[in-house]
Design a protein around this motif. Structure first.
Motif, mmCIF file in Angstrom:
data_model
loop_
_atom_site.group_PDB
_atom_site.id
_atom_site.type_symbol
_atom_site.label_atom_id
_atom_site.label_comp_id
_atom_site.label_asym_id
_atom_site.label_seq_id
_atom_site.Cartn_x
_atom_site.Cartn_y
_atom_site.Cartn_z
ATOM 1 N N LEU A 72 0.836 -1.200 0.000
ATOM 2 C CA LEU A 72 0.000 0.000 0.000
ATOM 3 C C LEU A 72 0.870 1.250 0.000
ATOM 4 O O LEU A 72 2.071 1.192 0.270
ATOM 5 N N ASP A 73 0.235 2.377 -0.313
ATOM 6 C CA ASP A 73 0.973 3.648 -0.354
ATOM 7 C C ASP A 73 2.168 3.532 -1.303
ATOM 8 O O ASP A 73 3.260 4.029 -1.017
ATOM 9 N N ASN A 74 1.928 2.847 -2.427
ATOM 10 C CA ASN A 74 2.994 2.576 -3.376
ATOM 11 C C ASN A 74 2.422 2.645 -4.796
ATOM 12 O O ASN A 74 1.238 2.361 -5.000
ATOM 13 N N THR A 75 3.253 3.019 -5.743
ATOM 14 C CA THR A 75 2.798 3.138 -7.124
ATOM 15 C C THR A 75 3.736 2.393 -8.066
ATOM 16 O O THR A 75 4.873 2.078 -7.715
ATOM 17 N N VAL A 76 3.230 2.130 -9.269
ATOM 18 C CA VAL A 76 4.004 1.407 -10.275
ATOM 19 C C VAL A 76 4.863 2.388 -11.059
ATOM 20 O O VAL A 76 4.365 3.403 -11.558
ATOM 21 N N ALA A 77 6.139 2.072 -11.185
ATOM 22 C CA ALA A 77 7.047 2.881 -12.010
ATOM 23 C C ALA A 77 7.114 2.332 -13.430
ATOM 24 O O ALA A 77 7.099 3.097 -14.400
ATOM 25 N N SER A 78 7.168 1.001 -13.564
ATOM 26 C CA SER A 78 7.235 0.400 -14.897
ATOM 27 C C SER A 78 6.883 -1.080 -14.822
ATOM 28 O O SER A 78 6.948 -1.696 -13.749
ATOM 29 N N ILE A 79 6.507 -1.625 -15.969
ATOM 30 C CA ILE A 79 6.232 -3.059 -16.080
ATOM 31 C C ILE A 79 6.962 -3.567 -17.322
ATOM 32 O O ILE A 79 6.712 -3.093 -18.430
ATOM 33 N N ASN A 80 7.863 -4.513 -17.115
ATOM 34 C CA ASN A 80 8.667 -5.034 -18.215
ATOM 35 C C ASN A 80 8.643 -6.559 -18.229
ATOM 36 O O ASN A 80 8.503 -7.205 -17.173
ATOM 37 N N ARG A 81 8.778 -7.117 -19.425
ATOM 38 C CA ARG A 81 8.872 -8.568 -19.544
ATOM 39 C C ARG A 81 10.334 -9.001 -19.476
ATOM 40 O O ARG A 81 11.191 -8.428 -20.132
ATOM 41 N N HIS A 82 10.576 -10.032 -18.674
ATOM 42 C CA HIS A 82 11.896 -10.658 -18.606
ATOM 43 C C HIS A 82 11.685 -12.156 -18.786
ATOM 44 O O HIS A 82 11.229 -12.845 -17.869
ATOM 45 N N HIS A 83 11.974 -12.638 -19.986
ATOM 46 C CA HIS A 83 11.669 -14.019 -20.363
ATOM 47 C C HIS A 83 10.160 -14.258 -20.184
ATOM 48 O O HIS A 83 9.362 -13.558 -20.766
ATOM 49 N N GLN A 84 9.756 -15.208 -19.340
ATOM 50 C CA GLN A 84 8.326 -15.504 -19.172
ATOM 51 C C GLN A 84 7.683 -14.712 -18.031
ATOM 52 O O GLN A 84 6.471 -14.791 -17.832
ATOM 53 N N GLN A 85 8.487 -13.954 -17.319
ATOM 54 C CA GLN A 85 7.988 -13.217 -16.161
ATOM 55 C C GLN A 85 7.719 -11.754 -16.498
ATOM 56 O O GLN A 85 8.395 -11.172 -17.356
ATOM 57 N N LEU A 86 6.759 -11.174 -15.790
ATOM 58 C CA LEU A 86 6.546 -9.733 -15.834
ATOM 59 C C LEU A 86 7.168 -9.148 -14.570
ATOM 60 O O LEU A 86 6.864 -9.585 -13.455
ATOM 61 N N VAL A 87 8.021 -8.171 -14.758
ATOM 62 C CA VAL A 87 8.715 -7.558 -13.625
ATOM 63 C C VAL A 87 8.188 -6.136 -13.457
ATOM 64 O O VAL A 87 8.355 -5.287 -14.337
ATOM 65 N N THR A 88 7.555 -5.903 -12.323
ATOM 66 C CA THR A 88 6.980 -4.587 -12.033
ATOM 67 C C THR A 88 7.875 -3.853 -11.049
ATOM 68 O O THR A 88 8.166 -4.356 -9.959
ATOM 69 N N SER A 89 8.298 -2.675 -11.448
ATOM 70 C CA SER A 89 9.106 -1.827 -10.578
ATOM 71 C C SER A 89 8.184 -0.853 -9.859
ATOM 72 O O SER A 89 7.403 -0.141 -10.491
ATOM 73 N N LEU A 90 8.275 -0.835 -8.527
ATOM 74 C CA LEU A 90 7.447 0.065 -7.729
ATOM 75 C C LEU A 90 8.220 1.331 -7.380
ATOM 76 O O LEU A 90 9.452 1.384 -7.494
ATOM 77 N N ALA A 91 7.487 2.340 -6.956
ATOM 78 C CA ALA A 91 8.100 3.637 -6.671
ATOM 79 C C ALA A 91 9.145 3.555 -5.560
ATOM 80 O O ALA A 91 10.091 4.349 -5.535
ATOM 81 N N ASP A 92 8.977 2.588 -4.635
ATOM 82 C CA ASP A 92 9.937 2.474 -3.533
ATOM 83 C C ASP A 92 11.125 1.572 -3.884
ATOM 84 O O ASP A 92 11.850 1.117 -3.001
ATOM 85 N N LYS A 93 11.302 1.307 -5.199
ATOM 86 C CA LYS A 93 12.444 0.556 -5.740
ATOM 87 C C LYS A 93 12.308 -0.956 -5.565
ATOM 88 O O LYS A 93 13.245 -1.704 -5.887
ATOM 89 N N GLN A 94 11.165 -1.432 -5.063
ATOM 90 C CA GLN A 94 10.928 -2.868 -5.030
ATOM 91 C C GLN A 94 10.662 -3.381 -6.439
ATOM 92 O O GLN A 94 10.140 -2.660 -7.287
ATOM 93 N N TYR A 95 10.979 -4.660 -6.658
ATOM 94 C CA TYR A 95 10.638 -5.329 -7.906
ATOM 95 C C TYR A 95 9.734 -6.514 -7.588
ATOM 96 O O TYR A 95 10.077 -7.338 -6.729
ATOM 97 N N ILE A 96 8.597 -6.580 -8.265
ATOM 98 C CA ILE A 96 7.657 -7.678 -8.067
ATOM 99 C C ILE A 96 7.622 -8.513 -9.343
ATOM 100 O O ILE A 96 7.283 -8.001 -10.414
ATOM 101 N N GLU A 97 7.996 -9.786 -9.237
ATOM 102 C CA GLU A 97 7.921 -10.683 -10.377
ATOM 103 C C GLU A 97 6.622 -11.474 -10.313
ATOM 104 O O GLU A 97 6.229 -11.965 -9.254
#
Length: 381
Positions: A204-229
């Motif tokens: 919560l209290d977080n936003t998406v910076a970008s969403i990119n494909r890496h092989h079969q995974q989608l990697v979402t970069s959040l504003a707090d520098k976390q990466y969610i695969e």
């Protein structure tokens, strides 16, 4: 002109209107034009298909042809309306035209998806219609991890259902609380705890910076520098009323298509209903008001002008880890809350500090039955 009602759209509101019209009159010509297949289904069921292991076909109550036959209508499906001519009362589609005596815009809404940075934004899944689910159901069934963007009612329901089906789930929202437009923080925190205990990763209290494909995974970069695969990213970030046809026809539009208490738009003999309609400054994307508006509009269309009167609506959250029913103003920061915690659930009542009048309530678990007497105490909309 002979009576001929045309309805554009085939969602819940449109089909509820058809059913209401047919209860009052079996013969008046009705034509439904829809860009979808036109099958009759319950849209709220889309938020718990995963735990029930349901396919899109499992949700169909009646096929398009069955519904058309049962209700004696002409159904023109998989067809987009090109334009509306309100002066000549004509609808244009697929190089053809058809004349109406009354036109109802039940064009629904579309899932809102921001323009995120990254190379995988086209891979974002939305679940706002049966067709959308059908096109993605195999991918969703195979997915082991899912990121849900949006922690409102639908996003929270979907996240909980995905987790119940055994998937690894992350739920992300820029708001500081779950279901922020419906729940006060003290209820949101209980919902948070229930979901976190079941393994849902809540951001919560977080936003998406970008969403990119890496092989079969989608990697979402959040504003707090976390990466969610995740295998799949679902957007449940709200709905945008489909108003394009109305705008092209110079019909008044604000957030939705503006209607009065007769559900009439600014154009003569043109009405709007459901998720696309804006009544008294509000777009009501819930089942109960759509049903009541459809039933009332049917009377108007068949010669008995009837204004819409909406009682307070009950919202039933499909959140089985913390079952909730609520209504009224439940997020007023100045409300005075009276909370009764019982072993079998809570009853939370919101009061106006100045008048001491009940303005909203939330009940949980085995106290859900307490919602109905409380509902009768709330003012009409």
């Amino acid at each position: 002109m002979d009576k001929h009602i045309i309805i554009i759209g085939s969602g819940f509101a449109a089909y509820q209107l058809v059913k209401s019209l047919r209860k009052l009159n079996a013969e008046t010509p009705i034509t439904v034009i829809t860009g979808d297949n036109g099958d009759d289904y319950s849209k709220p069921d889309l938020s718990h298909v995963f735990s029930k292991q349901q396919t899109a076909n499992d949700l169909v109550k009646q096929t398009a042809s069955e519904f058309a036959s049962a209700n004696n209508i002409l159904l023109i499906n998989n067809t987009r309306v090109d334009a509306i001519d309100t002066e000549n009362k004509t609808v244009h589609y697929d190089k053809q035209s058809i004349v109406y005596s009354d036109l109802v815009l039940a064009t629904g809404s579309s899932a809102f998806v921001p323009s995120f940075a990254g190379n995988a934004t086209e891979d974002i899944v939305t679940l706002n219609s049966l067709a959308e689910y059908q096109s993605q159901q195999d991918k969703l069934a195979r997915a082991k991890s899912v990121l849900v963007l949006g922690a409102g009612l639908i996003g929270t329901e979907i996240a909980m259902d995905l987790a119940s089906s055994g998937k690894q789930v992350t739920l992300c929202d820029k708001a500081p609380n779950l279901m922020p437009t419906l729940l006060p923080p003290f209820i949101s925190s209980s919902l948070y705890q229930a979901m976190a205990q079941k393994g849902v990763n809540i951001q919560l209290d977080n936003t998406v910076a970008s969403i990119n494909r890496h092989h079969q995974q989608l990697v979402t970069s959040l504003a707090d520098k976390q990466y969610i695969e995740a295998d799949v990213v679902i957007a449940a970030m709200g709905l945008t009323p489909n108003t394009q046809l109305a705008q092209q026809a110079n019909i008044a539009v604000n957030r939705g298509i503006v209607v009065d208490r007769m559900m009439q738009t600014s154009a003569p003999s043109v009405f709007a209903l459901g998720d696309c309609a804006e009544l008294d400054g509000k777009v009501r994307a819930f089942i109960q008001p759509a049903m009541l508006c459809a039933m009332t509009l049917a009377k108007t269309l068949l010669g008995t002008p009837s204004p819409v009167h909406l009682p307070a609506s009950l919202v039933k959250a499909k959140t089985p880890w913390l079952p909730l029913h609520l209504s009224g103003n439940t997020t007023d920061e100045n409300a005075s809350w009276e909370v009764t915690n019982e072993p079998n659930g809570l009853i939370a009542k919101a009061y106006d500090k100045e008048t001491a009048n009940l303005i909203g309530f939330i009940v949980s678990h085995n106290q859900l039955k307490a919602a109905f007497p409380l509902l009768r105490l709330l003012p009409a909309e």
